[in-house]
Design a protein around this motif. Structure first.
Motif, PDB file in Angstrom:
ATOM      1  N   MET A   1       6.091 -11.791   2.764  1.00  0.00           N
ATOM      2  CA  MET A   1       6.568 -10.444   2.488  1.00  0.00           C
ATOM      3  C   MET A   1       6.014  -9.428   3.488  1.00  0.00           C
ATOM      4  O   MET A   1       6.438  -8.270   3.504  1.00  0.00           O
ATOM      5  CB  MET A   1       6.165 -10.036   1.066  1.00  0.00           C
ATOM      6  N   LEU A   2       5.066  -9.859   4.300  1.00  0.00           N
ATOM      7  CA  LEU A   2       4.364  -8.934   5.188  1.00  0.00           C
ATOM      8  C   LEU A   2       5.264  -8.367   6.278  1.00  0.00           C
ATOM      9  O   LEU A   2       5.176  -7.179   6.605  1.00  0.00           O
ATOM     10  CB  LEU A   2       3.148  -9.627   5.805  1.00  0.00           C
ATOM     11  N   GLY A   3       6.138  -9.197   6.862  1.00  0.00           N
ATOM     12  CA  GLY A   3       7.015  -8.721   7.924  1.00  0.00           C
ATOM     13  C   GLY A   3       7.887  -7.576   7.456  1.00  0.00           C
ATOM     14  O   GLY A   3       8.040  -6.555   8.150  1.00  0.00           O
ATOM     15  N   ALA A   4       8.460  -7.713   6.271  1.00  0.00           N
ATOM     16  CA  ALA A   4       9.317  -6.669   5.717  1.00  0.00           C
ATOM     17  C   ALA A   4       8.532  -5.389   5.487  1.00  0.00           C
ATOM     18  O   ALA A   4       8.985  -4.291   5.819  1.00  0.00           O
ATOM     19  CB  ALA A   4       9.936  -7.153   4.406  1.00  0.00           C
ATOM     20  N   ALA A   5       7.330  -5.523   4.909  1.00  0.00           N
ATOM     21  CA  ALA A   5       6.520  -4.339   4.603  1.00  0.00           C
ATOM     22  C   ALA A   5       6.033  -3.644   5.868  1.00  0.00           C
ATOM     23  O   ALA A   5       6.076  -2.416   5.975  1.00  0.00           O
ATOM     24  CB  ALA A   5       5.337  -4.740   3.727  1.00  0.00           C
ATOM     25  N   SER A   6       5.595  -4.417   6.848  1.00  0.00           N
ATOM     26  CA  SER A   6       5.047  -3.825   8.070  1.00  0.00           C
ATOM     27  C   SER A   6       6.140  -3.239   8.963  1.00  0.00           C
ATOM     28  O   SER A   6       5.882  -2.330   9.747  1.00  0.00           O
ATOM     29  CB  SER A   6       4.215  -4.851   8.847  1.00  0.00           C
TER      30      SER A   6
ATOM     31  N   GLN B   1       9.438  15.533  10.033  1.00  0.00           N
ATOM     32  CA  GLN B   1       8.540  15.072   8.981  1.00  0.00           C
ATOM     33  C   GLN B   1       7.808  13.814   9.437  1.00  0.00           C
ATOM     34  O   GLN B   1       8.363  12.976  10.158  1.00  0.00           O
ATOM     35  CB  GLN B   1       9.328  14.765   7.702  1.00  0.00           C
ATOM     36  N   ARG B   2       6.578  13.700   8.995  1.00  0.00           N
ATOM     37  CA  ARG B   2       5.759  12.526   9.304  1.00  0.00           C
ATOM     38  C   ARG B   2       5.049  12.088   8.035  1.00  0.00           C
ATOM     39  O   ARG B   2       4.578  12.913   7.260  1.00  0.00           O
ATOM     40  CB  ARG B   2       4.740  12.861  10.397  1.00  0.00           C
ATOM     41  N   ILE B   3       4.983  10.765   7.814  1.00  0.00           N
ATOM     42  CA  ILE B   3       4.276  10.241   6.646  1.00  0.00           C
ATOM     43  C   ILE B   3       2.780  10.463   6.832  1.00  0.00           C
ATOM     44  O   ILE B   3       2.191  10.043   7.822  1.00  0.00           O
ATOM     45  CB  ILE B   3       4.580   8.750   6.438  1.00  0.00           C
ATOM     46  N   GLU B   4       2.165  11.123   5.858  1.00  0.00           N
ATOM     47  CA  GLU B   4       0.731  11.406   5.917  1.00  0.00           C
ATOM     48  C   GLU B   4      -0.098  10.354   5.190  1.00  0.00           C
ATOM     49  O   GLU B   4      -1.251  10.105   5.530  1.00  0.00           O
ATOM     50  CB  GLU B   4       0.455  12.787   5.314  1.00  0.00           C
ATOM     51  N   THR B   5       0.479   9.733   4.159  1.00  0.00           N
ATOM     52  CA  THR B   5      -0.239   8.728   3.380  1.00  0.00           C
ATOM     53  C   THR B   5      -0.660   7.562   4.267  1.00  0.00           C
ATOM     54  O   THR B   5       0.158   6.993   4.986  1.00  0.00           O
ATOM     55  CB  THR B   5       0.646   8.191   2.237  1.00  0.00           C
ATOM     56  N   LYS B   6      -1.928   7.211   4.206  1.00  0.00           N
ATOM     57  CA  LYS B   6      -2.431   6.079   4.984  1.00  0.00           C
ATOM     58  C   LYS B   6      -2.487   4.851   4.079  1.00  0.00           C
ATOM     59  O   LYS B   6      -3.142   4.872   3.038  1.00  0.00           O
ATOM     60  CB  LYS B   6      -3.814   6.381   5.557  1.00  0.00           C
ATOM     61  N   GLN B   7      -1.773   3.792   4.497  1.00  0.00           N
ATOM     62  CA  GLN B   7      -1.658   2.608   3.643  1.00  0.00           C
ATOM     63  C   GLN B   7      -2.374   1.397   4.238  1.00  0.00           C
ATOM     64  O   GLN B   7      -2.569   1.290   5.447  1.00  0.00           O
ATOM     65  CB  GLN B   7      -0.190   2.225   3.432  1.00  0.00           C
ATOM     66  N   ALA B   8      -2.709   0.491   3.339  1.00  0.00           N
ATOM     67  CA  ALA B   8      -3.126  -0.856   3.726  1.00  0.00           C
ATOM     68  C   ALA B   8      -2.205  -1.834   3.018  1.00  0.00           C
ATOM     69  O   ALA B   8      -2.001  -1.749   1.807  1.00  0.00           O
ATOM     70  CB  ALA B   8      -4.577  -1.130   3.335  1.00  0.00           C
ATOM     71  N   LEU B   9      -1.610  -2.731   3.789  1.00  0.00           N
ATOM     72  CA  LEU B   9      -0.808  -3.816   3.229  1.00  0.00           C
ATOM     73  C   LEU B   9      -1.727  -4.994   2.983  1.00  0.00           C
ATOM     74  O   LEU B   9      -2.464  -5.415   3.877  1.00  0.00           O
ATOM     75  CB  LEU B   9       0.314  -4.197   4.189  1.00  0.00           C
ATOM     76  N   VAL B  10      -1.687  -5.537   1.758  1.00  0.00           N
ATOM     77  CA  VAL B  10      -2.624  -6.588   1.376  1.00  0.00           C
ATOM     78  C   VAL B  10      -1.852  -7.816   0.903  1.00  0.00           C
ATOM     79  O   VAL B  10      -1.601  -7.979  -0.302  1.00  0.00           O
ATOM     80  CB  VAL B  10      -3.594  -6.100   0.277  1.00  0.00           C
ATOM     81  N   PRO B  11      -1.427  -8.685   1.819  1.00  0.00           N
ATOM     82  CA  PRO B  11      -0.775  -9.921   1.391  1.00  0.00           C
ATOM     83  C   PRO B  11      -1.803 -10.887   0.799  1.00  0.00           C
ATOM     84  O   PRO B  11      -2.895 -11.065   1.352  1.00  0.00           O
ATOM     85  CB  PRO B  11      -0.188 -10.480   2.692  1.00  0.00           C
ATOM     86  N   VAL B  12      -1.461 -11.479  -0.339  1.00  0.00           N
ATOM     87  CA  VAL B  12      -2.322 -12.489  -0.945  1.00  0.00           C
ATOM     88  C   VAL B  12      -1.952 -13.826  -0.330  1.00  0.00           C
ATOM     89  O   VAL B  12      -0.814 -14.292  -0.457  1.00  0.00           O
ATOM     90  CB  VAL B  12      -2.150 -12.515  -2.480  1.00  0.00           C
ATOM     91  N   LEU B  13      -2.907 -14.432   0.373  1.00  0.00           N
ATOM     92  CA  LEU B  13      -2.658 -15.700   1.039  1.00  0.00           C
ATOM     93  C   LEU B  13      -2.391 -16.791   0.012  1.00  0.00           C
ATOM     94  O   LEU B  13      -3.030 -16.818  -1.032  1.00  0.00           O
ATOM     95  CB  LEU B  13      -3.860 -16.083   1.903  1.00  0.00           C
ATOM     96  N   ARG B  14      -1.415 -17.673   0.286  1.00  0.00           N
ATOM     97  CA  ARG B  14      -0.688 -17.712   1.532  1.00  0.00           C
ATOM     98  C   ARG B  14       0.732 -17.184   1.416  1.00  0.00           C
ATOM     99  O   ARG B  14       1.339 -16.756   2.389  1.00  0.00           O
ATOM    100  CB  ARG B  14      -0.648 -19.162   2.060  1.00  0.00           C
ATOM    101  N   SER B  15       1.266 -17.166   0.184  1.00  0.00           N
ATOM    102  CA  SER B  15       2.675 -16.816   0.017  1.00  0.00           C
ATOM    103  C   SER B  15       2.955 -15.339   0.271  1.00  0.00           C
ATOM    104  O   SER B  15       4.077 -14.974   0.619  1.00  0.00           O
ATOM    105  CB  SER B  15       3.164 -17.217  -1.380  1.00  0.00           C
ATOM    106  N   GLY B  16       1.958 -14.480   0.117  1.00  0.00           N
ATOM    107  CA  GLY B  16       2.162 -13.069   0.377  1.00  0.00           C
ATOM    108  C   GLY B  16       2.517 -12.769   1.819  1.00  0.00           C
ATOM    109  O   GLY B  16       3.114 -11.728   2.121  1.00  0.00           O
ATOM    110  N   LEU B  17       2.169 -13.684   2.715  1.00  0.00           N
ATOM    111  CA  LEU B  17       2.497 -13.493   4.130  1.00  0.00           C
ATOM    112  C   LEU B  17       4.004 -13.418   4.359  1.00  0.00           C
ATOM    113  O   LEU B  17       4.456 -12.779   5.307  1.00  0.00           O
ATOM    114  CB  LEU B  17       1.905 -14.635   4.964  1.00  0.00           C
TER     115      LEU B  17
END
Length: 209
Positions: A84-89, A66-82
């Motif tokens: 959470m970015l490592g975990a999401a990516s 199986q392969r994920i087909e959904t194409k995502q964009a991660l959108v961290p809101v600067l600056r604190s959202g950064l």
């Protein structure tokens, strides 16, 4: 509201309690934020679309995987959202990363956009907004609106701590958006601060005041 999903995981609740401690160092705040984000992202990604794919294995032949087909964009809101970015990516390592710079003007509490590098046309199936805190909801609302105007058909918001007033207002205004949160705090004071909350995330994460 059906589009607000509050994590019931005991580890999430314990880590949020630890994150609230006022004597945490910036390093501890970053580590806890990352850890909580990783747990929340498992819930965020449960509905990703899969397609079958054939893989050559050695030495015994082929495997239908199986392969994920959904194409995502991660959108961290600067600056604190950064934070959470490592975990999401780490979970969605093929996702695009699109930053939005928004801050809350102190006197009016209105969101101010200062950074936006979205391409001219939306090229993803869904956008995942990352922001540890939702207070009045103004910043999250601005981010959602920017992404909708960009052409994003599906938007998810991931936050660690939110106010009930802010999250319920957002959920009512954007019924197609799904909100994944760690905890809901009941009080929002006259200055637009969540009580008890988790403090000023940007300052706590970056050891600034």
């Amino acid at each position: 509201m059906a589009n607000i999903l509050v994590s019931k995981h005991p580890i999430v609740q314990q880590k949020i309690s630890e994150l609230r401690h006022s004597d945490n160092t910036a390093r501890q705040v970053r580590e806890l934020t990352d850890s909580i984000a990783r747990l929340l992202m498992y819930e965020v990604t449960q509905d990703l679309r899969l397609v079958s794919t054939t893989t050559e294995t050695s030495p015994v032949g082929q495997y239908m995987g199986q392969r994920i087909e959904t194409k995502q964009a991660l959108v961290p809101v600067l600056r604190s959202g950064l934070a959470m970015l490592g975990a999401a990516s780490d979970l969605l390592h093929d996702a695009e990363i699109r930053h939005l710079g928004l801050f809350r003007e102190e006197s009016t509490l209105a969101p101010v956009e200062y950074y936006n590098k979205l391409p001219k046309q939306c090229n993803v199936d869904e956008c995942i907004i990352l922001d540890p805190m939702i207070a009045t909801g103004g910043t999250a609302e601005a981010a959602i609106q920017i992404l909708h105007e960009w052409g994003a058909k599906a938007v998810k918001v991931v936050a660690i701590c939110v106010s009930r007033k802010g999250i319920e207002r957002l959920a009512a205004k954007y019924p197609s958006v799904r909100f994944f949160v760690g905890t809901i705090d009941e009080e929002l004071n006259s200055k637009g601060i969540v009580v008890p909350g988790i403090g000023d995330c940007g300052d706590r994460l970056n050891n600034t005041k």
